[in-house]
Design an enzyme around this catalytic site. Structure first.
Site, short mmCIF file in Angstrom:
data_model
loop_
_atom_site.label_atom_id
_atom_site.label_comp_id
_atom_site.label_asym_id
_atom_site.label_seq_id
_atom_site.Cartn_x
_atom_site.Cartn_y
_atom_site.Cartn_z
N ARG D 121 0.85 -1.20 0.00
CA ARG D 121 0.00 0.00 0.00
C ARG D 121 0.87 1.24 0.00
NH1 ARG D 121 -5.33 -1.54 1.13
NH2 ARG D 121 -5.99 -1.79 -0.97
N GLN D 126 -0.07 2.50 -6.34
CA GLN D 126 -1.52 2.62 -6.34
C GLN D 126 -2.15 2.33 -7.70
OE1 GLN D 126 -2.78 5.27 -3.01
NE2 GLN D 126 -4.04 6.09 -4.60
N ASP D 129 -2.86 -1.39 -7.98
CA ASP D 129 -3.48 -1.98 -6.81
C ASP D 129 -4.93 -2.35 -7.12
OD1 ASP D 129 -4.39 -2.68 -4.36
OD2 ASP D 129 -3.84 -0.80 -3.35
N SER D 132 -7.59 -1.74 -4.31
CA SER D 132 -8.07 -0.36 -4.29
C SER D 132 -9.11 -0.16 -5.36
CB SER D 132 -6.91 0.60 -4.57
OG SER D 132 -6.52 1.27 -3.42
N TYR D 226 -2.56 -1.38 6.54
CA TYR D 226 -3.59 -2.37 6.82
C TYR D 226 -3.84 -2.44 8.31
CZ TYR D 226 -3.04 -4.26 2.11
OH TYR D 226 -3.01 -4.44 0.77
N1 LIG Z 1 -6.60 8.69 -3.51
C1 LIG Z 1 -6.48 7.55 -2.90
O1 LIG Z 1 -7.13 6.58 -3.25
C2 LIG Z 1 -5.53 7.39 -1.76
C3 LIG Z 1 -5.78 6.42 -0.79
C4 LIG Z 1 -4.89 6.32 0.27
C5 LIG Z 1 -3.76 7.14 0.32
N2 LIG Z 1 -3.55 8.06 -0.66
C6 LIG Z 1 -2.37 8.91 -0.59
O2 LIG Z 1 -2.76 10.21 -0.13
C7 LIG Z 1 -1.90 11.18 -0.71
C8 LIG Z 1 -2.78 12.16 -1.44
O3 LIG Z 1 -2.07 13.32 -1.75
P1 LIG Z 1 -2.62 14.74 -1.45
O4 LIG Z 1 -1.67 15.72 -2.03
O5 LIG Z 1 -4.04 14.83 -1.87
O6 LIG Z 1 -2.67 14.83 0.12
P2 LIG Z 1 -1.45 14.79 1.17
O7 LIG Z 1 -0.18 14.54 0.51
O8 LIG Z 1 -1.91 13.92 2.25
O9 LIG Z 1 -1.39 16.29 1.65
C9 LIG Z 1 -2.50 16.92 2.17
C10 LIG Z 1 -2.04 18.23 2.74
O10 LIG Z 1 -3.19 18.99 3.04
C11 LIG Z 1 -2.92 19.78 4.16
N3 LIG Z 1 -4.14 19.98 4.90
C12 LIG Z 1 -4.77 19.14 5.73
N4 LIG Z 1 -5.87 19.70 6.24
C13 LIG Z 1 -5.93 20.94 5.72
C14 LIG Z 1 -6.84 22.02 5.87
N5 LIG Z 1 -7.91 21.93 6.67
N6 LIG Z 1 -6.59 23.17 5.19
C15 LIG Z 1 -5.51 23.29 4.39
N7 LIG Z 1 -4.63 22.29 4.21
C16 LIG Z 1 -4.84 21.12 4.88
C17 LIG Z 1 -1.88 19.06 4.97
O11 LIG Z 1 -0.88 19.99 5.38
P3 LIG Z 1 -1.03 20.76 6.77
O12 LIG Z 1 -1.20 19.73 7.80
O13 LIG Z 1 0.19 21.57 6.84
O14 LIG Z 1 -2.25 21.62 6.58
C18 LIG Z 1 -1.27 18.05 4.01
O15 LIG Z 1 0.10 18.27 3.79
C19 LIG Z 1 -0.96 10.47 -1.63
O16 LIG Z 1 0.21 10.19 -0.97
C20 LIG Z 1 -1.72 9.19 -1.91
O17 LIG Z 1 -0.90 8.14 -2.28
C21 LIG Z 1 -4.43 8.22 -1.67
N1 LIG Z 2 -1.11 4.70 -0.31
C1 LIG Z 2 -1.67 3.88 -1.17
O1 LIG Z 2 -1.22 3.83 -2.24
C2 LIG Z 2 -2.88 3.11 -0.81
C3 LIG Z 2 -3.55 2.34 -1.74
C4 LIG Z 2 -4.70 1.62 -1.37
C5 LIG Z 2 -5.15 1.68 -0.08
N2 LIG Z 2 -4.50 2.44 0.83
C6 LIG Z 2 -4.91 2.57 2.19
O2 LIG Z 2 -4.82 1.33 2.85
C7 LIG Z 2 -5.80 1.25 3.85
C8 LIG Z 2 -6.53 -0.07 3.83
O3 LIG Z 2 -7.42 -0.10 2.76
P1 LIG Z 2 -8.41 -1.32 2.42
O4 LIG Z 2 -9.72 -0.78 2.12
O5 LIG Z 2 -7.84 -2.19 1.38
O6 LIG Z 2 -8.48 -2.12 3.77
P2 LIG Z 2 -9.14 -3.53 4.08
O7 LIG Z 2 -10.06 -3.90 2.99
O8 LIG Z 2 -8.08 -4.43 4.44
O9 LIG Z 2 -10.02 -3.20 5.40
C9 LIG Z 2 -11.06 -2.29 5.40
C10 LIG Z 2 -11.07 -1.50 6.65
O10 LIG Z 2 -11.50 -2.25 7.76
C11 LIG Z 2 -10.85 -1.82 8.90
N3 LIG Z 2 -10.90 -2.80 10.00
C12 LIG Z 2 -10.19 -3.95 10.15
N4 LIG Z 2 -10.55 -4.57 11.32
C13 LIG Z 2 -11.47 -3.79 11.91
C14 LIG Z 2 -12.20 -3.88 13.12
N5 LIG Z 2 -12.06 -4.90 13.95
N6 LIG Z 2 -13.07 -2.88 13.39
C15 LIG Z 2 -13.24 -1.85 12.55
N7 LIG Z 2 -12.58 -1.72 11.41
C16 LIG Z 2 -11.70 -2.69 11.07
C17 LIG Z 2 -9.48 -1.50 8.41
O11 LIG Z 2 -8.85 -0.58 9.29
C18 LIG Z 2 -9.74 -0.90 7.06
O12 LIG Z 2 -9.87 0.49 7.16
C19 LIG Z 2 -6.70 2.44 3.62
O13 LIG Z 2 -6.39 3.44 4.53
C20 LIG Z 2 -6.36 2.93 2.26
O14 LIG Z 2 -6.52 4.30 2.10
C21 LIG Z 2 -3.36 3.15 0.48
#
Ligand SMILES: NC(=O)c1ccc[n+]([C@@H]2O[C@H](COP(=O)([O-])OP(=O)(O)OC[C@H]3O[C@@H](n4cnc5c(N)ncnc54)[C@H](OP(=O)(O)O)[C@@H]3O)[C@@H](O)[C@H]2O)c1
Ligand SMILES: NC(=O)c1ccc[n+]([C@@H]2O[C@H](COP(=O)([O-])OP(=O)(O)OC[C@H]3O[C@@H](n4cnc5c(N)ncnc54)[C@H](O)[C@@H]3O)[C@@H](O)[C@H]2O)c1
Ligand SMILES: NC(=O)c1ccc[n+]([C@@H]2O[C@H](COP(=O)([O-])OP(=O)(O)OC[C@H]3O[C@@H](n4cnc5c(N)ncnc54)[C@H](OP(=O)(O)O)[C@@H]3O)[C@@H](O)[C@H]2O)c1
Ligand SMILES: NC(=O)c1ccc[n+]([C@@H]2O[C@H](COP(=O)([O-])OP(=O)(O)OC[C@H]3O[C@@H](n4cnc5c(N)ncnc54)[C@H](O)[C@@H]3O)[C@@H](O)[C@H]2O)c1
Lengths: 459, 366, 102, 366, 459, 102
Positions: D121, D126, D129, D132, D226
């Protein structure tokens, strides 16, 4: 002039500037008024007591008596009169100021005509004062209803211009010959008075505030001229301040009424700008603007918003939420009154307001909100019409008779936003708009609400 | 006055004409109420719920015998009429214009009948208007059904695995159901287009975020809030204007009705054949013959990859809410027709006049 | 024109004061909310009562036997003070509506 | 290098691992592609669509024989493995942690296998994935399914026939599926609550407009994005915190998973019995044993008026979009694993390392 | 003084007021500058030619030469210097003005000390001019980098106050004794210069603009004092205008930097307000405010908005749509760049922006928008971090290395809104924030965008 | 204090001019956008070059043989005009960025 008096005058002048400045903001206006009043008191007391003249006691007594009498009368009138009569009162007082300037001129004219300069100041003081005096009285009469109709004078323009030219000519002649001549003096006085009457008489009652502001500005100029005569700084600066501020204010007031200054003054000769759909037989409607409506809501404790179909048409759901939020942060208690048939489909308002994330808890059903209008300060009706139409209660002939409505009439103030006086779905007149508590905020809902929000933000 | 609630007999119907909650309100106003056993079950009202509200729960026969007023959602059928007596007052949706036989049967019984679907479209009648309250739910559920049946999702999504374009939804008929369908599809993120014969609906559709497809309209006026039948010329122009959107649509919801007539055919088979593979049509007018040529009531027809679902079942499928609203309509209607718990009909008055179809065996409207 | 030039020569500082006062008047009022138009007009009206100073001066300079001057002066003071006191009082009442809640 | 697309054999599965469109892109990169006859049909891709994209359409046996790389959405089953040869590379979701037998079988064949569900993850992974991309669609469709099954509507409506209160939706597990479920339910106007073991999800749920139900969490940390298995203590606390919402909910969607283990039981039968009459539970974790004690995979169980629907079918029901996204993931993965059309695996690199389960008959992970 | 000159001075004074007024609004600022410059030219020419003195031709030649030399040098410097060097240039010029005032005082001191009044004006002119001169030079040095570090003087406070008291004492003594004494004069001069240095030396480079504004105000006062000396109205009024406007401006600048005037002047002794998470080793970050960012966008042709997770956290979707709308009505071309993994779930930004009814057509995918950053004037990054982190391109060690990102670095200006310097999801530093093109607009996205919108509305 | 009073007595009009100018300065600047801070400062700086008028007066009044005065005066004029010309020119350049598009 003694240094002390100079300093006192200086201080008074500063209070005038500061006072006017503070009068321009709702939060500080009251303080501004008091500051200016204090300065004025100081200047008056200073004038009476600080000088190196030998003044017989009788004169002091007379001055004291005059001040006492004037103060008591002024105070009583100001305190007793109803709130709605305020503008005419301002006009009356303003007239008194003008009269005072004229009288000073009359007295001085018999004594002090040494130089052209002096003659000029005195003569113009008399004329301006007289115009203000008679003009203000006419305005006062128009506002309090004693002078009802717009009086049309045959050949008004010619008469008017003739009087004006005669005054100028006479004044110029008097300055030129220099000496004291009672005949000329009273002729001039009469000319000024007549011109004041001619000036205000043809202007409609609704435009009176603008006229008063203009006359007020004239009084200021008269005071300034008197100040030049006496080489008196506080009068000079104070008068000019009022004069220039008054002109700007007059223009601002015209703008707020969507008119030009010339259309006000010559307004009776041009077409009136009717609002499409307004029905004269139901009475008159009162227009308001974003700024006034915003202030009203800002200082309210309870505000209820009544959304209708127009909100949807204007797609103003996001702005109305913003309005609600900003009012809430200002400590105002805001709710939405949702009429069951508002809009064009069941739940139309719900869809709309959910889109902008309005808290479900703020949406109140008709039956629950109706008893609450009684202690509501301001109701803001946005693009709703039939659902707030009292005809549903009062008029058995109306197609909506018997339909329950939102009883917004029970609130203290009602602001209605729509684009025109056009009817809603049921195609009928709405008396609510002619209610004396109602102010119409015309315009597309999105634009109008956006204005409201930015006004509120600046408060 | 005794009011009887009958169990619905039409297949698939889950609603009931009066809910326990509203029954209680009527009882408070001085009415007596009897309900047929099990009438509320499909709307998740138990017999005991009715009992708790003060309603008598009885066998079918007893209800027919004891009640002065008989309530149903759907038209009374032959079985029902057998048990109806002279002097009884029947209230339900009768669709009297398309059901002359039923009306005659009622008249021959010497009974009185109010038809809820004849409610005039005026503001003050809105709280008794079952068409409004039910079509509203139908519009919502039609879109949910469509979303369920589709193999695409509604919203635009720009994701790491590529962009999913938003679904295109096309709504025929911007009445009550059509508007709610627009709102629901729009909420879910679809790109929504709509068309209607009544020009005033343009603004309404746009107020909900849909694009309106205007069809040149000469003289196709509406009457009292309802549409008139369209001319052939209009139908042709409509096809021209809408076809482009139709052939791109992922979901089509049709809601066009003309009161008292067969629903107009708006989508021909030929048009269906040109639609996108995987598209879904929900035909809410199926009971009135359908807006789509190929649709069959309560059936899913697949034509060249296009699923055509003819249904009226939509409001029934949200029976809990539907029954609540229906009951509230009935409540308001009964209050309108009575004074101090007894009938008092003012035949000069529009609502009573329009809805009273048969009075003591005499047919007033057809 | 000549007279104007003359006036300016003799009163250059007064001219500055005049012009600066005009600027101050304009700047001070610029962009005020419309609800304040009436109170502001009323306040300005009270200020224009500064003419009372002139009226007092007339009285102070009058010969106690010049009844005409005294009478007119007396009237001028009464009217002037009416303008001042009434003006400020009315303004104050108008501004009561801007009380901040809580 | 020849890539073979196999037709899915699992019941109800409508997806296909590579779409014509993406196949074309791979061919442009120098790969050869064969597809099993009819593999794309259920996702509305015809054999001709593949042919047009330059893909060879062949019988099942030919694909197994000719392809170096074999693609599937679901795990290879016994039937498949019979046809697999030494040296072939299998790519699909293998769920290797819960399928040790399958992994051994693959190893015994001497083949190589990548498991897509083992994708780390991390941000740069991504776009490969599949969890996802598929869970995202599942979250959407679960809510649509719920809305379809319910007898209530989602949004608040204040109408002439009374007010319909908004439905209450409760989401367990705020992962990818849970978030999309929140978003969808919220869009439709429901009042949404959610809970998750990972505390960082609070902000995420709130950013979509849901109320988060926080459960006191001591040491239930997450690992690499996870969740870990919850302690009994946590489960108890969770019930306490959530019960009030659960018993009021109209729709419950459960999505909680712990990678490589049975899904945690979050709703016991006893809890179900206390839920509202007419409520619906959609259990998306059913394939991993279910989050609800009473749920059965691909069955609708009705308990005391509560419908419990155990499903994984959700993403498949939006097969068009699901296949597109899956294909794009596969594309990115293949590009990641190759250089100039030939495999080049860097076992030091996290993505390759984590997903390569069996290498030439040797099991690397379990 | 001749009437003509008086009138010229009067006109010049009016141009100063009008010019300053117009300088306060972006639309009219240029015009205001030109008006004021014209007035100044008029005043200078008038001064040279209109007088009744008998002036030898050589003096005219000298004056002409001085003006020519000064003008050419001033013009060349002003036109040649890089845009980024402007503030230090202002400081330099300001110092020259101060020096000029001092020199006048020095000359006059030897000639004209008839009255206490004159002595007072001359002496204070010298001191103030000297302080401005040396202070401005130090400020200039600090800004152009020749004076790098903050110089700490031991016992700074005591030394500083001692110098100050000595100057006052000496000046008072000089006024009291009246006569010309070169020793005292140069002592005073030296004192002023030293105090100017002491005053500015300990203040940090970032605060220099405030200091310059303050010194500028002082120069104005010096000019006004000289005006009193010569009974010269244009100097008096012009100087006072600059003096009072300068003070207000200084305070406004402090406010815009979220500091108080005293914290700027004594700032070096108090704690510095670091932004949490800022990494010194990556360089410095540049802060901006809503007003500047708004003007930047207002005058841009192409703006791209990059939303990220922070937009969702702040629930600022409605405001950002409002921003987009208002920019569009102002003729700006606005698009949204949607990164595939922005937010926390696939399609997060889509859900968010659909809620506020953003036109789908404005949302552009990463691959399509990346080539467009090149001709984009302003990129507004709202609550995004990882998706615009160049480490994905540059830093193989980074956890996001290899992830495609939005290439916002190619745009002309970048405004980043977030609450702090904290990292995003991937937990890593973002060099973009330290880019010289980047300005950070700190604050919650909703609040910051709301500010932007209201600034834009007022333009 | 005494001197102040004396000054006021002798220069009452100057005092008014002073005070009014201060007000004008304050009012004119109130509530300007922050982007204009720097140009405005620069513009004000150019205006403060009005001291050049004094420098010219010094020169005009100088005895052509008083080299010290002439030199200093010369320098003062050069520095003053530098301030004026440079100041306005820099301001102008800064304001180039506010060009309205299209
Ligand atoms: N899209 C998906 O499916 C998914 C799923 C899981 C993870 N991700 C990951 O999430 C990231 C997404 O990138 P991103 O650029 O959208 O977000 P990010 O890299 O998480 O950055 C978000 C920024 O927003 C700022 N922020 C938070 N609350 C705010 C508020 N109320 N007002 C103004 N700024 C605020 C934060 O800085 P401050 O705290 O300084 O304000 C933070 O640095 C990627 O790394 C991606 O891989 C994406
Ligand atoms: N950075 C990346 O590139 C990337 C890509 C995909 C997903 N993710 C992140 O990975 C995480 C997991 O995603 P997922 O949907 O595949 O997870 P998953 O399908 O494995 O599980 C779903 C959710 O169930 C929750 N869960 C497990 N046991 C639980 C319990 N006993 N009670 C309540 N909740 C419970 C988990 O915390 C998770 O949020 C998410 O935060 C997602 O955003 C990141
Ligand atoms: N809810 C339902 O299910 C349903 C269904 C069908 C009919 N109806 C009927 O519709 C009516 C609803 O009442 P209502 O009060 O909501 O609406 P309404 O009576 O139709 O009035 C709406 C008002 O909004 C104004 N308006 C339109 N566009 C606007 C805009 N852009 N900005 C500002 N104002 C705008 C119009 O006045 P201007 O033109 O002057 O701006 C109009 O008078 C009832 O009569 C109801 O019976 C309801
Ligand atoms: N004022 C009230 O109290 C009230 C109450 C309920 C409904 N109404 C109004 O009555 C109107 C009709 O509502 P309804 O939903 O019951 O109507 P309906 O069910 O009879 O018809 C649905 C829609 O189909 C349209 N239609 C008919 N023929 C068509 C054709 N050939 N092509 C395209 N469209 C065609 C109609 O114009 C109508 O909008 C609506 O405008 C509604 O708002 C008013």
């Amino acid at each position: 002039m003694s240094v002390l008096l100079s300093v006192i005058y200086l201080i008074a002048t500063v209070t005038f500037v500061v006072g006017l400045n503070k009068l321009g903001h709702p939060e500080t206006a009251k303080k501004g008024n008091l500051i200016a009043a204090a300065g004025m008191g100081l200047a008056i007391i200073g004038t009476i007591f600080i000088h190196d003249l030998q003044v017989p006691i009788i004169i002091y007594i007379l001055i004291g008596a005059a001040i006492l009498i004037g103060s008591i009368i002024g105070w009583l009138i100001a305190v007793k009169v109803e709130m709605t009569k305020m503008p005419e009162l301002v006009s009356l007082f303003n007239g008194f100021g003008g009269a005072s300037a004229t009288l000073i001129g009359v007295v001085e004219f018999s004594k002090n005509v040494d130089s052209t300069m002096q003659a000029t100041t005195i003569v113009s003081g008399i004329v301006i004062g007289a115009i203000t005096f008679s003009g203000s009285l006419i305005a006062w009469g128009k506002l309090n209803g004693s002078l009802k109709s717009v009086i049309k004078i045959p050949q008004y323009n010619i008469v008017n211009n003739l009087v004006f030219i005669s005054i100028i000519a006479l004044a110029a002649y008097m300055v030129a010959i220099g000496g004291y001549n009672p005949l000329f003096l009273y002729g001039l006085l009469a000319g000024g008075l007549v011109y004041g009457i001619l000036f205000v008489l043809p202007i409609g009652g609704a435009d009176m505030p603008v006229v008063i502001s203009l006359l007020n500005s004239l009084t200021g100029i008269a005071a300034a001229i008197t100040g030049i005569l006496y080489d008196n700084m506080v009068m000079l600066v104070g008068g000019i301040l009022v004069g220039s501020a008054g002109i700007i204010l007059t223009i601002a007031m015209c703008k707020a009424m969507n008119r030009t200054l010339s259309s006000v003054i010559f307004g009776s000769f041009t077409a009136t700008n009717d609002i499409s759909g307004a029905n004269k037989s139901l009475g008159t409607i009162k227009k308001t603007n974003a700024s006034d409506a915003a202030i009203m809501m800002n200082y309210a404790s309870n505000v209820i918003i009544v959304p209708g179909y127009g909100l949807a048409v204007a797609q103003a759901q996001h702005v109305i939420h913003e309005l609600e939020e900003i009012l809430t942060t200002k400590g105002v208690n805001v709710k939405y009154a949702i009429h069951p048939v508002a809009g064009r489909m069941p739940g139309h308002m719900n869809v709309l307001l959910a889109e902008s994330n309005v808290d479900y808890g703020l949406l109140v059903e008709m039956d629950d909100i109706n008893p609450q209008f009684n202690n509501t300060d301001v109701v803001l009706v946005v693009g709703a019409n039939d659902v707030v139409n009292p005809a549903a209660h009062n008029d058995p002939a109306s197609p909506i008779y018997g339909m329950p409505i939102l009883d917004v009439e029970n609130a203290k103030h009602i602001v209605v936003n729509k684009r025109s006086m056009n009817a809603g779905y049921a195609g009928i007149e709405n008396e609510l708009f002619y209610n004396s508590k109602t102010a119409m905020l015309f315009g597309d809902a999105k634009a109008a609400l956006t204005d409201l929000v930015s006004e509120l933000k600046n408060m | 006055m005794k009011i009887g609630i009958l169990k619905e007999t039409q297949k698939g119907e889950k609603r009931v004409s009066l809910s326990p909650n509203i029954s209680k309100q009527l009882i408070a106003k001085g009415f007596e109420i009897i309900v047929e056993e099990g009438a509320g079950e499909a709307s998740s009202y138990k017999n005991s719920d009715y009992k708790d509200a003060g309603v008598l729960v009885e066998k079918r026969g007893v209800v027919f015998k004891d009640a002065h007023v008989l309530l149903k959602v759907n038209p009374f059928d032959e079985e029902d009429l057998k048990l109806v007596d002279k002097g009884q007052v029947l209230i339900s949706q009768l669709y009297h214009k398309s059901n002359p036989k039923l009306i005659e049967a009622i008249a021959s019984k010497g009974a009185t009948a109010f038809s809820l679907d004849a409610m005039p479209r005026i503001s003050r009648a809105q709280d008794m208007d079952v068409l409004s309250s039910q079509n509203n739910l139908a519009g919502y559920k039609a879109v949910i059904l469509g979303a369920y049946e589709m193999t695409k999702i509604f919203p635009l999504m720009m994701t790491a695995a590529g962009t999913i374009t938003p679904s295109k939804v096309l709504i025929y008929g911007v009445g009550v159901a059509g508007l709610q369908a627009i709102a629901t599809a729009k909420r879910l993120g679809a790109v929504v287009e709509a068309t209607d014969i009544r020009t005033e609906t343009k603004e309404q559709a746009e107020s909900l975020g849909a694009k309106f497809i205007s069809v040149d309209n000469e003289g196709e006026e509406s009457e009292g809030g309802y549409a008139k039948e369209a001319s052939d010329d209009y139908a042709l122009k409509q096809k021209e204007a809408v076809n482009k959107s139709l052939f791109q649509a992922d979901l089509v919801v049709t809601t066009a009705n003309i009161p008292g007539r067969k629903a107009p055919i708006l989508i021909t088979e030929e048009q269906v054949l040109q639609m996108k593979n995987g598209a879904v049509i929900i035909d809410l007018a199926a009971a009135q013959g359908g807006n789509c040529e190929v649709s069959k009531l309560n059936k899913t027809v697949v034509k060249n990859g296009v699923k055509v679902i003819g249904t009226t079942i939509a409001p029934e499928s949200v029976s809990t809410n539907a029954s609540e609203l229906f009951a509230k309509n009935i409540y308001n209607f009964i209050i309108h027709l009575t004074e101090n718990g007894a009938f008092k009909w003012d035949l000069e008055e529009e609502i009573t006049d329009e809805t009273l179809i048969v009075k003591n065996g005499k047919i007033r409207k057809n | 024109m000549n007279q104007l030039i003359e006036f300016i020569r003799d009163n250059i500082q007064i001219t500055y004061i005049l012009i600066l006062s005009i600027f101050v008047g304009i700047e001070v009022i610029k962009s005020i909310p419309a609800v304040l138009h009436t109170p502001l007009m009323s306040g300005a009206n009270a200020l224009s009562g500064v003419v009372i100073v002139g009226a007092i001066l007339v009285m102070l300079h009058s010969d106690p036997n010049d009844y005409l001057a005294l009478t007119l002066g007396f009237l001028a003071v009464v009217l002037g003070i009416l303008n001042v006191v009434g003006g400020f009082a009315v303004t104050h009442r108008m501004l009561q509506m801007f009380k901040k809640k809580k």
